[in-house]
Design a protein around this motif. Structure first.
Motif, PDB file in Angstrom:
ATOM      1  N   PHE A  30       0.824  -1.200   0.000  1.00  0.00           N
ATOM      2  CA  PHE A  30       0.000   0.000   0.000  1.00  0.00           C
ATOM      3  C   PHE A  30       0.866   1.260   0.000  1.00  0.00           C
ATOM      4  N   THR A  31       0.342   2.301  -0.652  1.00  0.00           N
ATOM      5  CA  THR A  31       1.076   3.569  -0.735  1.00  0.00           C
ATOM      6  C   THR A  31       0.445   4.672   0.105  1.00  0.00           C
ATOM      7  N   LYS A  32      -0.870   4.532   0.394  1.00  0.00           N
ATOM      8  CA  LYS A  32      -1.560   5.570   1.165  1.00  0.00           C
ATOM      9  C   LYS A  32      -2.415   4.949   2.274  1.00  0.00           C
TER      10      LYS A  32
ATOM     11  N   GLN B  88     -22.557  10.860  18.989  1.00  0.00           N
ATOM     12  CA  GLN B  88     -21.900  10.177  20.099  1.00  0.00           C
ATOM     13  C   GLN B  88     -21.073   8.969  19.646  1.00  0.00           C
ATOM     14  N   LEU B  89     -20.987   8.740  18.349  1.00  0.00           N
ATOM     15  CA  LEU B  89     -20.247   7.580  17.859  1.00  0.00           C
ATOM     16  C   LEU B  89     -18.845   7.979  17.431  1.00  0.00           C
ATOM     17  N   SER B  90     -18.190   8.812  18.236  1.00  0.00           N
ATOM     18  CA  SER B  90     -16.859   9.286  17.875  1.00  0.00           C
ATOM     19  C   SER B  90     -15.821   8.162  17.879  1.00  0.00           C
ATOM     20  N   ASN B  91     -16.162   7.012  18.480  1.00  0.00           N
ATOM     21  CA  ASN B  91     -15.233   5.878  18.482  1.00  0.00           C
ATOM     22  C   ASN B  91     -15.413   5.008  17.233  1.00  0.00           C
ATOM     23  N   SER B  92     -16.232   5.475  16.293  1.00  0.00           N
ATOM     24  CA  SER B  92     -16.429   4.756  15.041  1.00  0.00           C
ATOM     25  C   SER B  92     -15.601   5.418  13.947  1.00  0.00           C
ATOM     26  N   GLN B  93     -14.830   4.610  13.225  1.00  0.00           N
ATOM     27  CA  GLN B  93     -14.003   5.167  12.170  1.00  0.00           C
ATOM     28  C   GLN B  93     -13.778   4.144  11.075  1.00  0.00           C
ATOM     29  N   VAL B  94     -13.296   4.638   9.947  1.00  0.00           N
ATOM     30  CA  VAL B  94     -12.944   3.791   8.810  1.00  0.00           C
ATOM     31  C   VAL B  94     -11.512   4.121   8.430  1.00  0.00           C
ATOM     32  N   LYS B  95     -10.693   3.089   8.270  1.00  0.00           N
ATOM     33  CA  LYS B  95      -9.319   3.285   7.827  1.00  0.00           C
ATOM     34  C   LYS B  95      -9.096   2.438   6.583  1.00  0.00           C
ATOM     35  N   MET B  96      -8.622   3.078   5.522  1.00  0.00           N
ATOM     36  CA  MET B  96      -8.366   2.388   4.259  1.00  0.00           C
ATOM     37  C   MET B  96      -6.888   2.449   3.928  1.00  0.00           C
ATOM     38  N   TYR B  97      -6.372   1.321   3.458  1.00  0.00           N
ATOM     39  CA  TYR B  97      -5.028   1.260   2.909  1.00  0.00           C
ATOM     40  C   TYR B  97      -5.191   0.986   1.416  1.00  0.00           C
ATOM     41  N   VAL B  98      -4.577   1.807   0.566  1.00  0.00           N
ATOM     42  CA  VAL B  98      -4.791   1.691  -0.868  1.00  0.00           C
ATOM     43  C   VAL B  98      -3.462   1.558  -1.599  1.00  0.00           C
ATOM     44  N   SER B  99      -3.448   0.679  -2.618  1.00  0.00           N
ATOM     45  CA  SER B  99      -2.251   0.470  -3.440  1.00  0.00           C
ATOM     46  C   SER B  99      -2.353   1.317  -4.702  1.00  0.00           C
ATOM     47  N   ASN B 100      -1.271   1.364  -5.453  1.00  0.00           N
ATOM     48  CA  ASN B 100      -1.288   2.093  -6.720  1.00  0.00           C
ATOM     49  C   ASN B 100      -2.181   1.425  -7.759  1.00  0.00           C
ATOM     50  N   ASN B 101      -2.580   0.176  -7.502  1.00  0.00           N
ATOM     51  CA  ASN B 101      -3.474  -0.550  -8.407  1.00  0.00           C
ATOM     52  C   ASN B 101      -4.923  -0.505  -7.930  1.00  0.00           C
ATOM     53  N   ASN B 102      -5.220   0.415  -7.009  1.00  0.00           N
ATOM     54  CA  ASN B 102      -6.572   0.569  -6.459  1.00  0.00           C
ATOM     55  C   ASN B 102      -7.070  -0.706  -5.793  1.00  0.00           C
ATOM     56  N   GLU B 103      -6.194  -1.337  -5.028  1.00  0.00           N
ATOM     57  CA  GLU B 103      -6.579  -2.426  -4.141  1.00  0.00           C
ATOM     58  C   GLU B 103      -6.685  -1.833  -2.742  1.00  0.00           C
ATOM     59  N   PHE B 104      -7.779  -2.127  -2.058  1.00  0.00           N
ATOM     60  CA  PHE B 104      -8.044  -1.520  -0.760  1.00  0.00           C
ATOM     61  C   PHE B 104      -8.144  -2.580   0.332  1.00  0.00           C
ATOM     62  N   PHE B 105      -7.535  -2.306   1.465  1.00  0.00           N
ATOM     63  CA  PHE B 105      -7.785  -3.068   2.694  1.00  0.00           C
ATOM     64  C   PHE B 105      -8.452  -2.097   3.655  1.00  0.00           C
ATOM     65  N   THR B 106      -9.707  -2.391   4.020  1.00  0.00           N
ATOM     66  CA  THR B 106     -10.523  -1.463   4.797  1.00  0.00           C
ATOM     67  C   THR B 106     -10.817  -2.017   6.173  1.00  0.00           C
ATOM     68  N   ASN B 107     -10.559  -1.220   7.192  1.00  0.00           N
ATOM     69  CA  ASN B 107     -10.867  -1.569   8.577  1.00  0.00           C
ATOM     70  C   ASN B 107     -11.993  -0.660   9.046  1.00  0.00           C
ATOM     71  N   VAL B 108     -13.177  -1.237   9.223  1.00  0.00           N
ATOM     72  CA  VAL B 108     -14.332  -0.486   9.712  1.00  0.00           C
ATOM     73  C   VAL B 108     -14.499  -0.801  11.194  1.00  0.00           C
TER      74      VAL B 108
ATOM     75  N   ASP C 269       1.287   8.695   3.901  1.00  0.00           N
ATOM     76  CA  ASP C 269       2.005   7.677   3.149  1.00  0.00           C
ATOM     77  C   ASP C 269       2.014   6.374   3.949  1.00  0.00           C
ATOM     78  N   SER C 270       2.074   5.264   3.245  1.00  0.00           N
ATOM     79  CA  SER C 270       2.050   3.962   3.906  1.00  0.00           C
ATOM     80  C   SER C 270       3.091   3.034   3.298  1.00  0.00           C
ATOM     81  N   LYS C 271       3.671   2.205   4.147  1.00  0.00           N
ATOM     82  CA  LYS C 271       4.566   1.144   3.709  1.00  0.00           C
ATOM     83  C   LYS C 271       4.025  -0.217   4.141  1.00  0.00           C
ATOM     84  N   ASP C 272       2.733  -0.248   4.513  1.00  0.00           N
ATOM     85  CA  ASP C 272       2.105  -1.492   4.963  1.00  0.00           C
ATOM     86  C   ASP C 272       1.835  -2.418   3.777  1.00  0.00           C
ATOM     87  N   PHE C 273       1.603  -3.678   4.070  1.00  0.00           N
ATOM     88  CA  PHE C 273       1.326  -4.664   3.033  1.00  0.00           C
ATOM     89  C   PHE C 273       0.484  -5.789   3.618  1.00  0.00           C
ATOM     90  N   ILE C 274      -0.137  -6.542   2.734  1.00  0.00           N
ATOM     91  CA  ILE C 274      -0.856  -7.761   3.125  1.00  0.00           C
ATOM     92  C   ILE C 274      -0.553  -8.837   2.096  1.00  0.00           C
TER      93      ILE C 274
END
Length: 380
Positions: free
Chosen positions: A25-27, A37-57, A208-213
């Protein structure tokens, strides 16, 4: 002949492994729920240059994971070594299947979109407003009871998060078939139209991200479809067998049988490979605890265990002890749902380290042996 069989086995093994690919992932995109009151709710996306997403809801401190590429969006589990699997979906997986089955499984929905003449700027990025809803393709006059969603899209972005949006709408609203919207771009803000200025999900950071799966998405999709089809066959069979009983009794009986089928029909054969040296990149789930409240369910030493491991003359011993302690802490974490602990892999690691400690005891320097046994005996 034996040589030929060995070559065939190795070829098959290598081809099987090759299907699991590494996605870098790059971003890292972080969204936060604002205005309620749902401030503890969030979405985090990791995206590659090929538009592959790993999403944590994360909703009310409960994390769910999804992987999106050109094939589809699939619910996944995050295992050791950043490896994705399609296991561990539990009740959410079953309820989604059941809801889809209770509706018309052949009904196809399409997005209805309308571009507005308004814009706004989020994190310095301009975006255009759209209204989005969906309706059955063969019934254009019908609109779901849900209000229109209002989204703000950066249509110039190279990242197309609308593919994730399509997939999550299908997952959460249990729509059997959903035709893609045709919209492209990076979603910066989304909310029901009537609440857009009061309660909304908005982009809070881009980094920026250097994560991978590592993932074999085709296998995940195939396994989940096979599982879904098997459960539905069992569900229909029970309905047919109980068709002479009352409707309520038949549905209850079918529900019970299908759930039992789901729980016991996909047990993986045990493979004894714990003595093998696993990857040196093993990850520990306790390094990524999503809620600090979970610490109270773990032994106290788990919080700072790496700092408390003694120094040894034997240079390998400390790393083995670190791994053993971390893996046992992960097993305690696995009692809480949901979790990201690969249970078999964790048990294999623990068994391998116990075997190592047993074998090395008589080879250790007396000082190292005393330190090791004192550490193990004094863990709470």
């Amino acid at each position: 002949m034996k040589k030929f069989i060995l070559i065939c086995f190795l070829t098959s093994f290598i081809l099987g492994i090759a299907q699991e690919k590494k996605v870098s992932f790059t971003k890292e995109l972080t969204y936060q729920m604002m205005g309620n009151q749902l401030s503890n709710s969030q979405v985090k996306m990791y995206v590659s240059n090929n538009n592959e997403f790993f999403t944590n809801v994360t909703f009310k401190d409960i994390p769910m994971y999804f992987f999106t590429d050109a094939l589809a969006t699939s619910p996944v589990s995050l295992e050791m070594n950043n490896r994705l699997t399609g296991e561990g979906m539990g009740k959410h997986f079953w309820s989604s299947i059941q809801s889809s089955y209770s509706e018309n499984p052949d009904k196809e929905y399409v997005f209805e979109t309308k571009k507005l003449n308004t814009k706004e700027t989020i994190l310095g990025i301009p975006c255009n407003h759209y209204l989005v809803n969906f309706k059955p393709k063969k019934d254009p006059q019908y609109t779901r009871k849900d209000d229109f969603l209002k989204v703000c899209i950066d249509e110039t972005s190279p990242y197309n998060s609308f593919t994730v949006f399509n997939g999550l709408v299908k997952q959460y609203l249990t729509i059997p078939r959903l035709e893609k919207s045709g919209l492209k771009g990076l979603i910066l803000k989304v909310a029901p139209e009537k609440d857009y200025d009061r309660e909304y999900l908005v982009m809070k950071s881009i980094a920026d991200s250097k994560d991978f799966i590592s993932v074999d998405h085709k296998k995940i999709i195939t396994d989940q479809q096979r599982r879904r089809d098997s459960i539905m066959l069992a569900y229909q069979k029970e309905l047919d067998e109980y068709n002479t009983a009352s409707a309520d009794s038949a549905i209850v009986a079918a529900d019970s049988a299908a759930v039992e089928f789901e729980e016991y029909s996909f047990v993986i054969d045990y493979v004894s490979d714990y003595k093998k040296k696993l990857s040196s990149e093993e990850g520990l789930a306790i390094h990524n605890i999503h809620n600090d409240k979970l610490w109270k369910g773990l032994p106290q030493h788990c919080a700072n265990f790496e700092k408390n491991i003694p120094q040894f003359k034997n240079k390998e011993l400390k790393e083995h002890l670190r791994n053993y302690t971390g893996q046992t802490c992960d097993m305690y974490l696995s009692q809480f749902e949901p979790h990201s602990v690969g249970i078999k892999a964790t048990l294999d690691e623990i068994r391998r380290e116990v075997l190592y400690f047993n074998e090395i005891q008589e080879k250790l320097d007396p000082t190292d042996k005393k330190k090791l046994n004192n550490y193990l005996n004094n863990l709470d």
